[in-house]
Design a protein around this motif. Structure first.
Motif, PDB file in Angstrom:
ATOM      1  N   VAL A  82       5.770 -11.614  -5.610  1.00 23.59           N
ATOM      2  CA  VAL A  82       5.207 -10.514  -4.969  1.00 23.59           C
ATOM      3  C   VAL A  82       4.889  -9.516  -6.045  1.00 23.59           C
ATOM      4  O   VAL A  82       5.687  -8.472  -5.801  1.00 23.59           O
ATOM      5  CB  VAL A  82       5.836  -9.911  -3.800  1.00 23.59           C
ATOM      6  N   PRO A  83       4.160  -9.781  -6.729  1.00 21.61           N
ATOM      7  CA  PRO A  83       3.992  -8.814  -7.886  1.00 21.61           C
ATOM      8  C   PRO A  83       3.278  -7.630  -7.657  1.00 21.61           C
ATOM      9  O   PRO A  83       3.690  -6.359  -8.259  1.00 21.61           O
ATOM     10  CB  PRO A  83       2.830  -9.543  -8.904  1.00 21.61           C
ATOM     11  N   ALA A  84       2.602  -7.416  -6.545  1.00 18.94           N
ATOM     12  CA  ALA A  84       2.374  -5.930  -5.972  1.00 18.94           C
ATOM     13  C   ALA A  84       3.346  -5.186  -5.827  1.00 18.94           C
ATOM     14  O   ALA A  84       3.367  -4.054  -6.025  1.00 18.94           O
ATOM     15  CB  ALA A  84       1.305  -6.287  -4.843  1.00 18.94           C
ATOM     16  N   LEU A  85       4.324  -5.674  -5.026  1.00 18.41           N
ATOM     17  CA  LEU A  85       5.499  -4.871  -4.850  1.00 18.41           C
ATOM     18  C   LEU A  85       6.384  -4.798  -6.013  1.00 18.41           C
ATOM     19  O   LEU A  85       6.931  -3.555  -6.142  1.00 18.41           O
ATOM     20  CB  LEU A  85       6.469  -5.590  -3.715  1.00 18.41           C
ATOM     21  N   GLN A  86       6.410  -5.556  -6.980  1.00 14.68           N
ATOM     22  CA  GLN A  86       7.203  -5.434  -8.320  1.00 14.68           C
ATOM     23  C   GLN A  86       6.437  -4.153  -8.876  1.00 14.68           C
ATOM     24  O   GLN A  86       7.149  -3.326  -9.518  1.00 14.68           O
ATOM     25  CB  GLN A  86       7.069  -6.589  -9.065  1.00 14.68           C
ATOM     26  N   LYS A  87       5.185  -4.415  -8.967  1.00 10.37           N
ATOM     27  CA  LYS A  87       4.523  -3.076  -9.584  1.00 10.37           C
ATOM     28  C   LYS A  87       4.966  -1.762  -8.900  1.00 10.37           C
ATOM     29  O   LYS A  87       5.260  -0.810  -9.648  1.00 10.37           O
ATOM     30  CB  LYS A  87       3.022  -3.466  -9.674  1.00 10.37           C
ATOM     31  N   LYS A  88       5.018  -1.600  -7.832  1.00  6.34           N
ATOM     32  CA  LYS A  88       5.537  -0.474  -7.078  1.00  6.34           C
ATOM     33  C   LYS A  88       6.602  -0.080  -7.263  1.00  6.34           C
ATOM     34  O   LYS A  88       6.840   1.103  -7.570  1.00  6.34           O
ATOM     35  CB  LYS A  88       5.012  -0.588  -5.626  1.00  6.34           C
TER      36      LYS A  88
ATOM     37  N   LEU B 113       8.413  -0.886 -10.068  1.00  4.21           N
ATOM     38  CA  LEU B 113       8.475  -0.387 -11.405  1.00  4.21           C
ATOM     39  C   LEU B 113       7.745   1.086 -11.635  1.00  4.21           C
ATOM     40  O   LEU B 113       8.522   1.712 -12.802  1.00  4.21           O
ATOM     41  CB  LEU B 113       7.860  -1.492 -12.506  1.00  4.21           C
ATOM     42  N   GLU B 114       6.912   1.416 -10.794  1.00  2.00           N
ATOM     43  CA  GLU B 114       6.341   2.613 -11.011  1.00  2.00           C
ATOM     44  C   GLU B 114       7.060   3.684 -10.269  1.00  2.00           C
ATOM     45  O   GLU B 114       6.711   4.598 -10.029  1.00  2.00           O
ATOM     46  CB  GLU B 114       4.751   2.406 -10.552  1.00  2.00           C
TER      47      GLU B 114
ATOM     48  N   CYS C  17      20.498  -3.461  -7.340  1.00 10.50           N
ATOM     49  CA  CYS C  17      19.893  -3.293  -8.414  1.00 10.50           C
ATOM     50  C   CYS C  17      18.608  -2.595  -8.185  1.00 10.50           C
ATOM     51  O   CYS C  17      17.940  -2.860  -7.309  1.00 10.50           O
ATOM     52  CB  CYS C  17      19.625  -4.652  -9.357  1.00 10.50           C
ATOM     53  N   HIS C  18      17.943  -1.849  -9.111  1.00 10.46           N
ATOM     54  CA  HIS C  18      16.635  -1.351  -8.950  1.00 10.46           C
ATOM     55  C   HIS C  18      15.821  -1.969  -9.947  1.00 10.46           C
ATOM     56  O   HIS C  18      14.869  -1.530 -10.441  1.00 10.46           O
ATOM     57  CB  HIS C  18      16.803   0.267  -9.284  1.00 10.46           C
ATOM     58  N   SER C  19      16.074  -3.253 -10.407  1.00  6.66           N
ATOM     59  CA  SER C  19      15.412  -3.687 -11.195  1.00  6.66           C
ATOM     60  C   SER C  19      14.863  -5.134 -10.746  1.00  6.66           C
ATOM     61  O   SER C  19      15.339  -5.480  -9.756  1.00  6.66           O
ATOM     62  CB  SER C  19      15.830  -3.888 -12.651  1.00  6.66           C
ATOM     63  N   ILE C  20      13.843  -5.423 -11.479  1.00  7.51           N
ATOM     64  CA  ILE C  20      13.511  -7.020 -11.061  1.00  7.51           C
ATOM     65  C   ILE C  20      13.866  -7.990 -11.785  1.00  7.51           C
ATOM     66  O   ILE C  20      14.272  -7.969 -12.928  1.00  7.51           O
ATOM     67  CB  ILE C  20      11.906  -7.087 -11.185  1.00  7.51           C
TER      68      ILE C  20
ATOM     69  N   HIS D 228       1.001  -1.267   0.108  1.00  3.55           N
ATOM     70  CA  HIS D 228      -0.129   0.110  -0.110  1.00  3.55           C
ATOM     71  C   HIS D 228       0.865   1.379   0.176  1.00  3.55           C
ATOM     72  O   HIS D 228       1.904   1.269   0.783  1.00  3.55           O
ATOM     73  CB  HIS D 228      -0.991   0.033   1.306  1.00  3.55           C
ATOM     74  N   GLU D 229       0.445   2.207  -0.726  1.00  2.10           N
ATOM     75  CA  GLU D 229       1.184   3.393  -0.771  1.00  2.10           C
ATOM     76  C   GLU D 229       1.341   4.020   0.386  1.00  2.10           C
ATOM     77  O   GLU D 229       0.244   4.330   1.109  1.00  2.10           O
ATOM     78  CB  GLU D 229       0.420   4.418  -1.864  1.00  2.10           C
ATOM     79  N   GLY D 230       2.633   4.553   0.867  1.00  5.70           N
ATOM     80  CA  GLY D 230       2.704   5.060   2.200  1.00  5.70           C
ATOM     81  C   GLY D 230       3.011   4.305   3.172  1.00  5.70           C
ATOM     82  O   GLY D 230       3.878   4.519   4.143  1.00  5.70           O
ATOM     83  N   LEU D 231       2.751   2.943   3.227  1.00  5.40           N
ATOM     84  CA  LEU D 231       3.231   1.796   4.289  1.00  5.40           C
ATOM     85  C   LEU D 231       4.888   1.727   4.034  1.00  5.40           C
ATOM     86  O   LEU D 231       5.377   1.512   5.157  1.00  5.40           O
ATOM     87  CB  LEU D 231       2.250   0.625   3.854  1.00  5.40           C
ATOM     88  N   GLN D 232       5.265   1.232   2.828  1.00  2.00           N
ATOM     89  CA  GLN D 232       6.638   1.194   2.642  1.00  2.00           C
ATOM     90  C   GLN D 232       7.289   2.321   2.086  1.00  2.00           C
ATOM     91  O   GLN D 232       6.816   2.835   0.998  1.00  2.00           O
ATOM     92  CB  GLN D 232       6.778  -0.095   1.909  1.00  2.00           C
TER      93      GLN D 232
END
Length: 136
Positions: free
Chosen positions: A90-96, A98-99, A133-136, A75-79
Motif C-alpha cells: 500500500v504505497p499510498a499509505l506509506q507515503k502519507k 512518511l510525510e 514503530c512509526h516507520s515502514i 485521502h487526506e482527512g479520511l484517515q
C-alpha cells in the motif's frame, strides 16, 4: 428458527461508518480484500467529505500496489490513524505516513490476529508485548 441475515450493498455499508470510527477489514495482499467496500468508502468520502478521521486497522497488507484495497483510504482527512501488521503493498499509505499526514503504527500480525480472534469470541483481548514503530 433460523436467524434472518440482512444483506446490504457496499455503498450502504459505507454509510454506516461515522466520523472518528475504527474500521477493520480482512484479507491479505489482493486476496479476499473487501474491494467493493473499500471503493465505496472512498467514493462516499470524495462526494461528501465523510467519514473523516477514521482509524483503519488490519493484520496483513491489503492492496496490490496499484490503487486497490487499503489505497482507497489514502485521502487526506479520511484517515487519522493507521495500524497494520504489514503494509508493503500500500504505497499510498506509506507515503502519507512518511510525510506525517497521519499517525501510523506497525504491530505484530500475530498480535492483531489474536486481538481479532478474541473480539470474535467475545472475550477480553490478550496482552502481548510489542514495539510500536512509526516507520515502514
Amino acid at each position: 428458527m433460523a436467524r434472518q441475515v440482512k444483506v446490504i450493498t457496499a455503498a450502504e455499508a459505507a454509510t454506516l461508518i461515522k466520523n472518528g470510527d475504527t474500521v477493520t477489514t480482512s484479507g491479505f495482499v489482493a486476496s479476499a480484500i473487501p474491494e467493493a467496500l473499500d471503493r465505496a468508502v472512498e467514493e462516499r468520502f470524495l462526494a461528501t467529505g465523510e467519514p473523516r478521521d477514521i482509524t483503519y486497522v488490519y493484520c496483513g497488507s491489503q492492496g496490490n500496489k496499484y490503487g486497490r484495497g487499503a489505497a482507497h483510504f489514502a485521502h487526506e482527512g479520511l484517515q487519522k490513524r493507521y495500524i497494520a501488521g504489514h503494509w508493503a503493498t500500500v504505497p499510498a499509505l506509506q507515503k502519507k505516513a512518511l510525510e506525517n499526514k497521519m499517525a501510523s503504527y506497525t504491530v505484530s500480525q500475530r498480535a492483531l490476529f489474536h486481538l481479532f480472534n478474541d473480539i470474535d469470541a467475545h472475550i477480553p483481548g490478550c496482552l502481548t508485548q510489542f514495539k510500536l514503530c512509526h516507520s515502514i
